[in-house]
Design a protein around this motif. Sequence first.
Motif, short mmCIF file in Angstrom:
data_model
loop_
_atom_site.label_atom_id
_atom_site.label_comp_id
_atom_site.label_asym_id
_atom_site.label_seq_id
_atom_site.Cartn_x
_atom_site.Cartn_y
_atom_site.Cartn_z
N THR A 221 29.05 44.86 44.80
CA THR A 221 28.74 43.74 43.91
C THR A 221 29.36 43.95 42.53
OG1 THR A 221 26.62 44.73 43.30
CG2 THR A 221 26.62 43.12 45.09
N GLU A 222 29.35 45.17 42.04
CA GLU A 222 29.96 45.45 40.75
C GLU A 222 31.47 45.26 40.80
OE1 GLU A 222 28.57 49.40 40.06
OE2 GLU A 222 26.87 48.73 38.86
N VAL A 223 32.06 45.65 41.91
CA VAL A 223 33.49 45.46 42.08
C VAL A 223 33.82 43.97 42.13
CG1 VAL A 223 35.43 45.81 43.66
CG2 VAL A 223 33.83 47.68 43.21
N GLU A 224 33.02 43.20 42.85
CA GLU A 224 33.24 41.76 42.94
C GLU A 224 33.06 41.11 41.56
OE1 GLU A 224 34.45 39.91 45.39
OE2 GLU A 224 34.72 41.79 46.47
N GLN A 225 32.07 41.58 40.80
CA GLN A 225 31.85 41.04 39.46
C GLN A 225 33.05 41.35 38.56
OE1 GLN A 225 28.17 42.83 38.22
NE2 GLN A 225 26.91 41.21 39.14
N ALA A 226 33.60 42.54 38.67
CA ALA A 226 34.76 42.90 37.87
C ALA A 226 35.96 42.05 38.25
CB ALA A 226 35.08 44.37 38.04
N LYS A 227 36.13 41.81 39.54
CA LYS A 227 37.23 40.94 40.00
C LYS A 227 37.07 39.55 39.42
CE LYS A 227 38.29 42.88 44.56
NZ LYS A 227 38.22 42.58 46.01
N GLN A 228 35.84 39.03 39.51
CA GLN A 228 35.60 37.68 39.02
C GLN A 228 35.82 37.60 37.51
OE1 GLN A 228 35.12 35.09 41.09
NE2 GLN A 228 35.39 33.85 39.26
N MET A 229 35.44 38.63 36.79
CA MET A 229 35.66 38.65 35.34
C MET A 229 37.16 38.63 35.02
SD MET A 229 32.68 41.28 33.98
CE MET A 229 33.69 41.81 32.66
N ALA A 230 37.92 39.40 35.78
CA ALA A 230 39.38 39.42 35.56
C ALA A 230 39.99 38.06 35.84
CB ALA A 230 40.01 40.49 36.44
N ILE A 231 39.57 37.42 36.92
CA ILE A 231 40.09 36.09 37.27
C ILE A 231 39.70 35.08 36.20
CG2 ILE A 231 39.85 34.19 38.92
CD1 ILE A 231 39.60 36.38 41.11
N ASP A 232 38.45 35.10 35.76
CA ASP A 232 38.00 34.17 34.72
C ASP A 232 38.77 34.38 33.42
OD1 ASP A 232 36.18 33.16 36.52
OD2 ASP A 232 34.46 34.27 35.69
N SER A 233 39.02 35.63 33.08
CA SER A 233 39.75 35.93 31.85
C SER A 233 41.17 35.37 31.91
CB SER A 233 39.79 37.43 31.62
OG SER A 233 40.60 37.73 30.52
N MET A 234 41.82 35.52 33.07
CA MET A 234 43.18 34.99 33.21
C MET A 234 43.17 33.47 33.14
SD MET A 234 45.14 37.43 35.91
CE MET A 234 43.82 37.91 37.00
N LYS A 235 42.17 32.83 33.74
CA LYS A 235 42.08 31.36 33.69
C LYS A 235 41.85 30.89 32.25
CE LYS A 235 40.41 30.51 38.37
NZ LYS A 235 39.25 30.07 39.18
N ASN A 236 40.99 31.60 31.52
CA ASN A 236 40.73 31.24 30.13
C ASN A 236 41.98 31.38 29.28
OD1 ASN A 236 38.06 30.62 30.60
ND2 ASN A 236 37.30 32.64 30.00
N GLN A 237 42.73 32.45 29.51
CA GLN A 237 43.96 32.67 28.75
C GLN A 237 44.97 31.56 29.02
OE1 GLN A 237 44.35 34.94 26.45
NE2 GLN A 237 46.43 34.36 25.96
N ALA A 238 45.11 31.18 30.29
CA ALA A 238 46.05 30.10 30.64
C ALA A 238 45.61 28.79 30.01
CB ALA A 238 46.13 29.97 32.15
N ALA A 239 44.30 28.53 30.00
CA ALA A 239 43.80 27.30 29.40
C ALA A 239 44.07 27.29 27.89
CB ALA A 239 42.31 27.15 29.67
N LEU A 240 43.87 28.43 27.24
CA LEU A 240 44.14 28.52 25.80
C LEU A 240 45.61 28.29 25.48
CD1 LEU A 240 41.91 31.55 24.73
CD2 LEU A 240 41.57 29.14 24.17
N GLU A 241 46.49 28.86 26.30
CA GLU A 241 47.93 28.67 26.09
C GLU A 241 48.32 27.21 26.30
OE1 GLU A 241 49.75 31.49 28.70
OE2 GLU A 241 49.31 33.19 27.38
N ALA A 242 47.73 26.56 27.30
CA ALA A 242 48.03 25.15 27.54
C ALA A 242 47.54 24.29 26.37
CB ALA A 242 47.37 24.68 28.84
#
Length: 163
Positions: A23-44
């Motif tokens: 579960t901790e590994v899945e949470q870390a994966k999800q955090m990384a994915i969310d961070s990348m999505k947020n960064q892309a949204a900010l750049e757009a």
Amino acid sequence: MKNTLIILSAFFIMVSCNQNSKTEVEQAKQMAIDSMKNQAALEAKQMVIDSMKLEAQKQASIDSLNALNATANNRSTPSKVSAGGSTSTSNNTVASAPTVAKKKKMSGAVKGALIGGGVGAVSGAIISRNNKPLKGALIGGVIGAGVGAGTGAIIDAQNKKSN
């Protein structure tokens, strides 16, 4: 981008440690994915903001040109003929209207330098030895600009004599 790298490195550290649960590994994966999505949204969003700023600058230039044209049109109002055959003139003057300066023509020497520099740079890049087009373009541009400026100056002198 830095936040994404930090999160990804944290993710890899967590994966490397065998003590973490799935579960901790899945949470870390999800955090990384969310961070990348947020960064892309900010750049757009930033791209949209930059585009809007550019359009606002263009519109401001257009508006100032339209204002100058309106001022110039108000100055030169033609006389009007009334039904009785007499003429009446309209005197619409603007006290603080800016005057538009006439553009000075480019001399033959400057034109020659620009044309010669461009042609010389292209020719130098094409003809260059040892596959060094940048060096050839630089040398050709300098030589072409010099020859073009000299030719333009000679033509200017001839035109001055004939006038």
